[in-house]
Design a protein around this motif. Sequence first.
Motif, short mmCIF file in Angstrom:
data_model
loop_
_atom_site.label_atom_id
_atom_site.label_comp_id
_atom_site.label_asym_id
_atom_site.label_seq_id
_atom_site.Cartn_x
_atom_site.Cartn_y
_atom_site.Cartn_z
N GLN A 94 0.84 -1.20 0.00
CA GLN A 94 0.00 0.00 0.00
C GLN A 94 0.88 1.26 0.00
O GLN A 94 0.63 2.20 -0.75
CB GLN A 94 -0.87 -0.06 1.26
CG GLN A 94 -1.87 1.03 1.39
CD GLN A 94 -2.81 0.77 2.56
OE1 GLN A 94 -3.13 -0.38 2.89
NE2 GLN A 94 -3.24 1.82 3.20
N GLY A 150 0.08 7.94 -7.55
CA GLY A 150 -0.15 6.93 -8.59
C GLY A 150 1.12 6.64 -9.38
O GLY A 150 1.42 5.49 -9.72
N GLN A 153 3.50 4.64 -7.19
CA GLN A 153 3.13 3.22 -7.10
C GLN A 153 3.49 2.50 -8.40
O GLN A 153 3.90 1.34 -8.38
CB GLN A 153 1.63 3.08 -6.78
CG GLN A 153 1.18 1.66 -6.45
CD GLN A 153 1.89 1.07 -5.23
OE1 GLN A 153 3.11 0.94 -5.21
NE2 GLN A 153 1.12 0.68 -4.22
N THR A 174 -3.76 0.18 -4.19
CA THR A 174 -4.37 1.49 -4.49
C THR A 174 -5.05 2.11 -3.28
O THR A 174 -5.66 3.18 -3.39
CB THR A 174 -5.41 1.36 -5.64
OG1 THR A 174 -6.45 0.44 -5.25
CG2 THR A 174 -4.75 0.86 -6.91
N LEU A 177 -4.12 5.76 -2.32
CA LEU A 177 -4.15 6.75 -3.40
C LEU A 177 -5.43 7.57 -3.38
O LEU A 177 -6.49 7.09 -3.01
CB LEU A 177 -4.05 6.04 -4.75
CG LEU A 177 -2.79 5.22 -5.00
CD1 LEU A 177 -2.88 4.54 -6.35
CD2 LEU A 177 -1.55 6.11 -4.92
N VAL A 182 -6.34 6.03 -8.79
CA VAL A 182 -6.48 4.58 -8.66
C VAL A 182 -6.45 3.90 -10.04
O VAL A 182 -5.78 2.90 -10.26
CB VAL A 182 -7.78 4.23 -7.89
CG1 VAL A 182 -8.11 2.75 -8.00
CG2 VAL A 182 -7.64 4.65 -6.43
N VAL A 185 -3.10 2.99 -11.87
CA VAL A 185 -2.37 1.86 -11.28
C VAL A 185 -3.06 0.54 -11.65
O VAL A 185 -2.40 -0.44 -12.03
CB VAL A 185 -2.24 2.04 -9.75
CG1 VAL A 185 -1.64 0.79 -9.11
CG2 VAL A 185 -1.38 3.26 -9.44
N LEU A 186 -4.37 0.54 -11.56
CA LEU A 186 -5.11 -0.69 -11.93
C LEU A 186 -4.90 -1.02 -13.41
O LEU A 186 -4.82 -2.19 -13.78
CB LEU A 186 -6.61 -0.53 -11.63
CG LEU A 186 -6.97 -0.39 -10.14
CD1 LEU A 186 -8.48 -0.21 -9.99
CD2 LEU A 186 -6.50 -1.60 -9.32
N THR A 203 -7.29 -6.53 -2.72
CA THR A 203 -7.83 -5.22 -3.07
C THR A 203 -9.30 -5.16 -2.71
O THR A 203 -9.96 -6.18 -2.57
CB THR A 203 -7.65 -4.93 -4.57
OG1 THR A 203 -8.11 -3.60 -4.85
CG2 THR A 203 -8.42 -5.90 -5.45
N GLU A 205 -11.04 -3.20 -4.76
CA GLU A 205 -11.55 -2.71 -6.05
C GLU A 205 -12.33 -3.82 -6.74
O GLU A 205 -11.79 -4.64 -7.48
CB GLU A 205 -10.38 -2.25 -6.93
CG GLU A 205 -9.63 -1.04 -6.39
CD GLU A 205 -10.47 0.23 -6.42
OE1 GLU A 205 -11.36 0.34 -7.30
OE2 GLU A 205 -10.25 1.11 -5.57
#
Length: 250
Positions: A94, A150, A153, A174, A177, A182, A185-186, A203, A205
């Motif tokens: 993280q 971002g 990361q 993420t 962030l 987000v 990065v995804l 995650t 997400e």
Amino acid sequence: MVRARGVRKHFGHLEVLKGIDLEVRQGEVVVVLGPSGSGKSTFLRCVNHLETIDGGSIHVDGELIGFEASGGRVRHLRKREITRQRREIGMVFQQFNLFPHFTVVQNVIEAPVGVRGEPRDQARERAHALLRRVGLEDKAAAYPRQLSGGQQQRVAIARALAMRPKLMLFDEPTSALDPELVGEVLAVMKGLAEDGLTMIVVTHEIGFAREVADRVVFMDDGVVVESGTPADVLDRPASPRTKAFLSRVL
Ligand code: ADP
Ligand code: MG
């Protein structure tokens, strides 16, 4: 690529992992969901030798990480073996944990040069290719403090990839962030998945899980409660615990 059987871990009197069973095939993307405190980070840390297990066994790519011998005593590998295995497993946290006094490219080449003895020129060339892959080739000479979260990361991902890991572990990459950062990065992680990298991603997400995961695992209170395709777990959860969790995060 990963076979965990009955993995147990406690901290003092607190039993954090109560017999985790999890298999990840080569090239598979497994998303791990679960409430805070359910043992997700501890499990990833056990896979990467950042914690030792108290019971069960973990294999990565057929090699033992730690295992329970007959008689219930857990054996762990020698330090040299551990060091060698850890190099082949990338981890993204993280918090990005970049070296603040190193430029982006220095961050990326540090481990290949310092740990693996890769020639600096060759490492630098590869670092530029990796930075291109995460969309940051123009930031090679920047310092971490000059980058957004971002971007930092994405450097952390490039840095992990620089060791050519056969397995990547992402622990809420993420969560620290701002919401508008987000997606970038995804998107990088989705690209890695499409390239066939084996990944375990913790995650919250859900959209990423639905779109990218081959399998979704729901953990609660130190056990895997259920596991299946994203549609199975996210749309037709079998367990009331999964249902309750999803109703809170969706
Ligand atoms: P998650 O990642 O699912 O939020 P963690 O694996 O971080 O869960 O933590 C699971 C439980 O283990 C929590 O109760 C946490 O407080 C505890 N824990 C984690 N690491 C340690 C540690 N080093 N010492 C003591 N307790 C810990
Ligand atoms: Mg965690």
